[in-house]
Design an enzyme around this catalytic site. Structure first.
Site, PDB file in Angstrom:
ATOM      1  N   HIS A 146      11.796 -12.416  11.391  1.00 46.39           N
ATOM      2  CA  HIS A 146      12.496 -11.637  10.377  1.00 46.39           C
ATOM      3  C   HIS A 146      11.544 -11.146   9.293  1.00 46.39           C
ATOM      4  O   HIS A 146      11.582  -9.990   8.900  1.00 46.39           O
ATOM      5  CB  HIS A 146      13.614 -12.472   9.745  1.00 46.39           C
ATOM      6  CG  HIS A 146      14.495 -11.675   8.850  1.00 46.39           C
ATOM      7  ND1 HIS A 146      14.222 -11.479   7.519  1.00 46.39           N
ATOM      8  CD2 HIS A 146      15.642 -11.003   9.096  1.00 46.39           C
ATOM      9  CE1 HIS A 146      15.157 -10.727   6.985  1.00 46.39           C
ATOM     10  NE2 HIS A 146      16.038 -10.422   7.918  1.00 46.39           N
ATOM     11  N   HIS A 171      19.657  -8.808  14.786  1.00 48.54           N
ATOM     12  CA  HIS A 171      18.235  -8.436  14.780  1.00 48.54           C
ATOM     13  C   HIS A 171      17.648  -8.442  16.190  1.00 48.54           C
ATOM     14  O   HIS A 171      16.921  -7.523  16.565  1.00 48.54           O
ATOM     15  CB  HIS A 171      17.428  -9.362  13.876  1.00 48.54           C
ATOM     16  CG  HIS A 171      17.652  -9.125  12.421  1.00 48.54           C
ATOM     17  ND1 HIS A 171      17.587  -7.882  11.831  1.00 48.54           N
ATOM     18  CD2 HIS A 171      17.947  -9.993  11.417  1.00 48.54           C
ATOM     19  CE1 HIS A 171      17.825  -7.985  10.544  1.00 48.54           C
ATOM     20  NE2 HIS A 171      18.062  -9.258  10.263  1.00 48.54           N
TER      21      HIS A 171
END
Length: 136
Positions: free
Chosen positions: A21, A80
């Site tokens: 991330h 994601h």
């Protein structure tokens, strides 16, 4: 844990990219540290992040294999991994790797599903709990 849980179908000549991330604070430097450590164990395994630290743009020039594996460096497979990593959108990591004429193989399995990562988290949890008890 990263190099111990590479895809079974991957050959030693194929690149693997872990996508994390990232962060917008000083802890983001840990991604660069991890990338260096993993690269030292296997020069075809790359660690990047969506924000800060090592970006996909930093990794793309280092790829040399025709087939590239994408793996989330995220505890679970969520938005994601599904969209930013493996999605069909032109900005996904998959699309950007494929735009270089490479075949891309996303692995949709979060790090929480691998024993090696779970063992690290449990060890850190035990250390934190022990630290709390020692300070009482």
């Amino acid at each position: 844990a990263c190099v111990n849980h590479l895809p079974a179908g991957r050959t030693a000549q194929e690149d693997v990219i872990f996508m994390g991330h990232g962060a917008e604070h000083e802890a983001v430097a840990r991604y660069a540290d991890l990338a260096d450590a993993v690269y030292g164990l296997d020069a075809r395994v790359h660690v990047g992040a969506m924000n800060g630290a090592v970006l996909l743009e930093d990794i793309l020039p280092r790829l040399s294999s025709e087939r590239v594996w994408l793996m989330p460096l995220l505890s679970v497979v969520g938005n994601h991994a599904l969209k930013d990593m493996a999605g069909q959108d032109s900005q996904s990591w998959r699309s950007r790797v494929e735009s270089q004429g490479r075949q891309c193989v996303p692995v949709l399995k979060g790090t929480a599903e691998y024993a090696g990562f779970a063992e690290i988290w449990l060890r850190h949890l035990e250390d934190a709990a022990q630290s709390c008890f020692e300070s009482v």
